[in-house]
Design an enzyme around this catalytic site. Structure first.
Site: not given
Length: 305
Positions: A179, A228, A298
């Site tokens: 990520r 998310s 995130e």
């Protein structure tokens, strides 16, 4: 709140600029959460050359941030000092396919990349169908879903530096990790090339249908959300940790942990950026207390509190 209007000075310093400059543009209108203060300046470049010209002549002391469709973003209520750049789909959203390669502008939706690949019988990009962002965001954060990541298919990306120089980055140059990527944050990505594998149409469509079914049945995709919220810790799932900490349905002001998928935060209608960020931090604290595991954001959080 409002910021001092610096657009006249910028226009004077950049007489050949063709893109659009807007002062104190609401960021709430540009994010999925529908929260946040204004951008001091919102710049929409006419094309890649216009973007390079703008960056080259922009005063170095002005901070710059790039946003796509705002699907993975919390803008704080104090707004964004400096310049927010938003690449328009008309200038940066084209996609095409040749052989086993898909080329896409940074403003193209990830879902569009998957659709273009499917139309050309290119497999391996079906995971993009489940990511509600743009190619630029996928490059910056190594976006992934359903077992695939951007690093798995990227051939190269192009971008423009703060000095107006154009750069090309191979897959290894991107320094992808989970990520995130290691490319200088000041680079504004403009396009990318992805390579898959020639595959039967039926197999590709079946996989895309699986990805879509998962989103519709397991995620609150029709809510004001940011996707998310936290990265999955190694060997664990963020949503399981959040659930075990008793945070499913937890509320702060107008923000709530989704009952459907508790790694999603939602704006129930009147949340502020502060509500959403405070809720996220409360979840992190409770998970740390219960499990000893520290969750990492995130979702990107930007702007002044």
């Amino acid at each position: 709140m409002t910021f001092p209007d610096i657009t006249p000075d910028l226009k004077t310093a950049m007489p050949e600029l063709r893109g659009r400059l807007l002062a104190n543009q609401s960021m709430a209108e540009l994010t999925w959460f529908r929260v946040g203060g204004p951008a001091q300046v919102l710049f929409t470049p006419a094309d890649e050359d216009d973007l390079a010209y703008f960056l080259k002549h922009l005063p170095q002391e002005l901070p710059v941030y790039v946003v796509g469709v705002g699907s993975n973003l919390i803008v704080r209520d104090g707004g964004m000092p400096g310049v927010v750049i938003r690449l328009a789909p008309r200038a940066f959203g084209e996609t095409s396919a040749a052989g086993d390669v898909v080329t896409a502008g940074a403003a193209a939706l990830d879902k569009r990349v998957a659709e273009m690949a499917a139309a050309a019988n290119i497999g391996g990009m079906e995971f993009f169908f489940g990511i509600p962002g743009t190619v630029g965001g996928a490059l910056r954060m190594n976006a992934g879903a359903n077992g695939g990541e951007t690093k798995d298919v990227l051939v190269e990306a192009t971008g423009i530096g703060r000095d107006g120089t154009k750069y090309t980055f191979g897959n290894a140059d991107m320094k992808f990790v989970y990520r995130n990527s290691g490319v200088d944050p000041s680079i504004v990505f403009t396009s990318a090339r992805f390579r898959g594998r020639i595959t039967g149409t039926d197999a590709i469509r079946a996989r895309m249908n699986e990805v879509q079914a998962h989103r519709e049945t397991a995620q609150p995709i029709r809510e004001k959300t940011g996707g998310s919220t936290f990265k999955n810790p190694p060997g664990n799932s963020a949503w399981k940790l959040i659930d075990a900490a008793g945070c499913r349905g937890l509320k702060v002001g107008g923000a709530q942990v989704s009952e459907m998928h508790c790694n999603f935060l939602i704006n129930t209608g009147n949340a502020t950026g502060h509500d959403i960020e405070t809720l996220g931090e409360t979840v992190r604290e409770r998970v740390k207390q219960i499990s000893g595991i520290e969750l990492h954001w995130e979702i990107k959080r930007i702007g002044k509190s």
